[in-house]
Design a protein around this motif. Structure first.
Motif, PDB file in Angstrom:
ATOM      1  N   GLN A 141       7.389  15.378  38.638  1.00 51.84           N
ATOM      2  CA  GLN A 141       8.388  14.319  38.739  1.00 51.84           C
ATOM      3  C   GLN A 141       9.749  14.834  39.175  1.00 51.84           C
ATOM      4  OE1 GLN A 141       8.571  12.682  34.787  1.00 51.84           O
ATOM      5  NE2 GLN A 141      10.019  14.209  34.082  1.00 51.84           N
ATOM      6  N   TYR A 165      14.176  12.277  37.409  1.00 52.46           N
ATOM      7  CA  TYR A 165      13.605  11.114  36.739  1.00 52.46           C
ATOM      8  C   TYR A 165      14.499  10.697  35.570  1.00 52.46           C
ATOM      9  CZ  TYR A 165      10.536   8.242  33.866  1.00 52.46           C
ATOM     10  OH  TYR A 165      10.012   7.219  33.112  1.00 52.46           O
ATOM     11  N   ILE A 185       9.719   3.670  40.459  1.00 50.91           N
ATOM     12  CA  ILE A 185       9.958   4.487  41.645  1.00 50.91           C
ATOM     13  C   ILE A 185      11.409   4.949  41.626  1.00 50.91           C
ATOM     14  CG2 ILE A 185       8.229   3.195  42.966  1.00 50.91           C
ATOM     15  CD1 ILE A 185      10.535   2.155  44.734  1.00 50.91           C
ATOM     16  N   HIS A 231      14.221   7.587  44.249  1.00 51.69           N
ATOM     17  CA  HIS A 231      14.346   8.467  45.415  1.00 51.69           C
ATOM     18  C   HIS A 231      15.812   8.634  45.796  1.00 51.69           C
ATOM     19  CE1 HIS A 231      15.124   5.183  48.349  1.00 51.69           C
ATOM     20  NE2 HIS A 231      14.270   4.475  47.633  1.00 51.69           N
ATOM     21  N   HIS A 288      10.768  11.790  50.463  1.00 52.41           N
ATOM     22  CA  HIS A 288       9.701  11.220  49.641  1.00 52.41           C
ATOM     23  C   HIS A 288      10.244  10.165  48.693  1.00 52.41           C
ATOM     24  CE1 HIS A 288      11.438  14.711  47.570  1.00 52.41           C
ATOM     25  NE2 HIS A 288      11.260  14.024  46.464  1.00 52.41           N
ATOM     26  N   ILE A 289       9.323   9.367  48.163  1.00 52.83           N
ATOM     27  CA  ILE A 289       9.605   8.410  47.089  1.00 52.83           C
ATOM     28  C   ILE A 289       8.738   8.802  45.901  1.00 52.83           C
ATOM     29  CG2 ILE A 289       9.366   6.019  46.309  1.00 52.83           C
ATOM     30  CD1 ILE A 289       9.989   5.107  49.117  1.00 52.83           C
ATOM     31  N   HIS A 290       9.369   9.088  44.776  1.00 55.71           N
ATOM     32  CA  HIS A 290       8.630   9.387  43.552  1.00 55.71           C
ATOM     33  C   HIS A 290       8.096   8.094  42.940  1.00 55.71           C
ATOM     34  CE1 HIS A 290       9.966  13.586  43.036  1.00 55.71           C
ATOM     35  NE2 HIS A 290      11.138  13.182  43.488  1.00 55.71           N
ATOM     36  N   THR A 334       1.983  10.639  37.816  1.00 52.40           N
ATOM     37  CA  THR A 334       3.229  10.833  38.548  1.00 52.40           C
ATOM     38  C   THR A 334       2.898  11.468  39.893  1.00 52.40           C
ATOM     39  OG1 THR A 334       4.420  11.187  36.479  1.00 52.40           O
ATOM     40  CG2 THR A 334       5.509  11.895  38.498  1.00 52.40           C
ATOM     41  N   SER A 335       3.437  10.906  40.955  1.00 51.78           N
ATOM     42  CA  SER A 335       3.187  11.460  42.280  1.00 51.78           C
ATOM     43  C   SER A 335       4.316  11.044  43.206  1.00 51.78           C
ATOM     44  CB  SER A 335       1.818  11.015  42.809  1.00 51.78           C
ATOM     45  OG  SER A 335       1.459  11.763  43.951  1.00 51.78           O
ATOM     46  N   GLN A 336       4.104  11.187  44.513  1.00 49.30           N
ATOM     47  CA  GLN A 336       5.135  10.822  45.472  1.00 49.30           C
ATOM     48  C   GLN A 336       4.510  10.419  46.797  1.00 49.30           C
ATOM     49  OE1 GLN A 336       7.593  14.277  45.697  1.00 49.30           O
ATOM     50  NE2 GLN A 336       5.875  15.621  46.102  1.00 49.30           N
TER      51      GLN A 336
END
Length: 240
Positions: free
Chosen positions: A73, A77, A119, A121, A164-166, A178-180
């Motif tokens: 993350q 975050y 989300i 970013h 990227h967008i988390h 949790t990814s992106q």
């Protein structure tokens, strides 16, 4: 800026306070996507129809869903629980709409309703909101079809990492993924030639310098299409 280290990962407020009835009411008011530990996803076209999920093996209408690639993350975050679809807070940039659908692969790709989805970013200058700022962060709950929508901007770049967008998905109090999401490099270069992004000279190859993109970009890159002066993309996230 660089992303390393971990931030606090608890986001239980909505699920704990709402209960099943409250979640249903919130989901009706603000739809949202989800992903779970070990989940994987697939990009869709921007006008994807609602999935007609049925139990495994019951017929050809069952949508394809796979487990999504997880990623850290990062340090930015924040556990804010800001339930909203539009997360821009007036931040300038090329508009971007993200439509998410969360399906449970282990249950025949059934939609996951009432999952909490975050989300977050960077803005056009590569800066994340911190402290009392909350721009480009938001939470949604998935609706009965497992869907939610966020309205934001295309994120800017910063040193060392692919833009990227988390996202973080919590289908219940004990499980999370949790990814992106990444963007096609040709789209990023078009966007970064526009203001306000063009105030900084973008790298010639904003994606390929990032080992995380090389490892998971094939699975986690969105497929945006033009939409009302900006772009729009949809993604189906499969959870375990």
């Amino acid at each position: 800026m660089t992303e390393n280290g971990n931030a606090r990962t608890s986001r239980r407020t909505l699920l704990l306070a709402a209960g099943s009835a409250g979640v249903a009411a919130l989901a009706a008011a603000c739809s949202g996507p989800a992903t779970t530990r070990g989940a994987a996803g697939r990009p869709e076209g921007p006008a994807s129809p609602a999935p007609h999920a049925t139990p495994t093996g019951t017929g050809p209408s069952t949508p394809a869903c796979v487990l999504t690639t997880e990623a850290g993350q990062g340090p930015y975050y924040l556990d804010l629980d800001r339930v909203r679809s539009d997360i821009t807070e007036g931040r300038a940039g090329v508009p971007f709409r993200l439509d998410l659908t969360v399906l449970r692969a282990s249950a025949g790709c059934r939609p996951v309703a009432g999952a909490t989805v975050d989300i977050w970013h960077a803005d056009s200058s590569g800066t994340y909101s911190t402290g009392k700022d909350t721009f480009l962060r938001g939470t949604q709950l998935t609706d009965a079809a497992g869907r939610c929508t966020f309205r934001t901007i295309v994120p800017g770049w910063y040193r060392g990492l692919a833009p990227h967008i988390h996202f973080k998905v919590r289908p219940d109090r004990h499980t999370e993924t949790t990814s992106q999401f990444f963007f096609p490099e040709e789209l990023l270069l078009r966007v970064y030639a526009l203001q306000p992004y063009a105030r900084r000279k973008a790298p010639a190859h904003p994606n390929t310098r990032d080992s995380r993109y090389r490892d998971s970009g094939a699975a986690m890159t969105l497929t945006p299409s033009p939409d009302a002066g900006g772009y729009r993309a949809a993604f189906t996230v499969g959870i375990g």
